[in-house]
Design an enzyme around this catalytic site. Structure first.
Site, PDB file in Angstrom:
ATOM      1  N   GLY A 166       5.663   5.689 -16.028  1.00 17.28           N
ATOM      2  CA  GLY A 166       6.719   6.613 -15.627  1.00 17.28           C
ATOM      3  C   GLY A 166       6.841   7.805 -16.554  1.00 17.28           C
ATOM      4  O   GLY A 166       6.134   7.908 -17.568  1.00 17.28           O
ATOM      5  N   LYS A 207      24.223   7.222 -14.037  1.00 11.38           N
ATOM      6  CA  LYS A 207      24.997   6.384 -13.113  1.00 11.38           C
ATOM      7  C   LYS A 207      25.850   5.352 -13.856  1.00 11.38           C
ATOM      8  O   LYS A 207      26.718   4.723 -13.250  1.00 11.38           O
ATOM      9  CB  LYS A 207      24.070   5.695 -12.108  1.00 11.38           C
ATOM     10  CG  LYS A 207      23.416   6.652 -11.123  1.00 11.38           C
ATOM     11  CD  LYS A 207      22.789   5.924  -9.941  1.00 11.38           C
ATOM     12  CE  LYS A 207      21.610   5.073 -10.336  1.00 11.38           C
ATOM     13  NZ  LYS A 207      20.460   5.869 -10.806  1.00 11.38           N
ATOM     14  N   TYR A 210      22.968  -1.033 -13.823  1.00 11.30           N
ATOM     15  CA  TYR A 210      22.853  -0.705 -15.241  1.00 11.30           C
ATOM     16  C   TYR A 210      23.677  -1.674 -16.084  1.00 11.30           C
ATOM     17  O   TYR A 210      23.262  -2.096 -17.164  1.00 11.30           O
ATOM     18  CB  TYR A 210      23.334   0.716 -15.511  1.00 11.30           C
ATOM     19  CG  TYR A 210      22.408   1.814 -15.060  1.00 11.30           C
ATOM     20  CD1 TYR A 210      21.078   1.570 -14.745  1.00 11.30           C
ATOM     21  CD2 TYR A 210      22.863   3.133 -14.975  1.00 11.30           C
ATOM     22  CE1 TYR A 210      20.235   2.585 -14.354  1.00 11.30           C
ATOM     23  CE2 TYR A 210      22.022   4.166 -14.582  1.00 11.30           C
ATOM     24  CZ  TYR A 210      20.713   3.889 -14.267  1.00 11.30           C
ATOM     25  OH  TYR A 210      19.878   4.903 -13.880  1.00 11.30           O
TER      26      TYR A 210
END
Length: 211
Positions: free
Chosen positions: A15, A116, A149
């Site tokens: 990533g 978030k 999360y």
């Protein structure tokens, strides 16, 4: 010069965050392993580890010869609902730390989450328009909303109490960069849009708001 005392495991090394982090760790002399389902062979000096975090047997075998001192968790899997996000993404963290636990090698775990944490899942702020009180502060309690999360953090906290490593949580607002095959990236999206405008002879007008 390779630092044999510091062995890094970057989870999600293909990533944007993971690949750049791996390059930086290698530059700092860390003996660096990069774990992913599809190994990244583009980084010089990175020891690639092919593994499925949801398959405990596969993960245990893949990490049998790896005893990291520092773990950097930079990946996640998107699912159809936040409840499924919670189940799957907390399991990714739990499985990894459970497999590493018997090695007693881990000194620090760094988990990368994001904005978030403060806004809640996409459904909360994008669809329902529910936003937190600002300015957001670290001492504010968690939002009363399902959020994967939080579940990932809790797995880190539990493993830290069990195994005695230190931890850090990193919550970037937005990650912009380059990684092969990564499409969730505003820089690449704008680059493609700009290229289309140029090819078509159209003015390059930013489609978003000033903010």
């Amino acid at each position: 010069m390779e630092n044999t005392e510091n062995i890094a495991l970057v989870v999600g090394a293909t990533g944007i965050t993971g690949s750049n982090l791996a390059e930086e760790l290698i530059a700092q002399g860390f003996n660096t392993y990069g774990l992913s389902r599809t190994p990244n062979d583009n980084i010089i000096g990175l020891h690639t580890v092919k593994a499925d975090l949801l398959d405990l047997q596969n993960l245990t075998k893949a990490l049998s010869e790896v005893s990291p001192t520092h773990v950097y968790f930079t990946t996640w899997m998107r699912n159809d609902t936040e409840e499924e996000n919670i189940r799957v993404n907390s399991l990714l963290v739990k499985n990894l730390l459970d497999v590493l636990s018997p090695k007693k090698s881990v000194k620090h775990v760094a988990l990368v989450t994001g904005l978030k944490h403060y806004l809640g899942p996409f459904e909360a702020y994008a669809k329902e328009g529910v936003l937190p009180i600002t300015p957001v502060r670290e001492e504010h309690p968690r939002l009363p909303l399902p959020n994967f999360y939080y579940a990932q953090e809790d797995e880190v906290y539990k493993a830290s109490e069990r195994d005695g490593f230190t931890w850090s949580i990193h919550r970037p607002h937005t990650v912009i960069g380059y990684a092969v095959g990564n499409l969730m990236n505003i820089a690449v999206t704008l680059g493609v849009y700009a290229s289309i405008c140029k090819e078509a002879g159209k003015p390059f007008i930013y489609p978003g708001s000033e903010a």
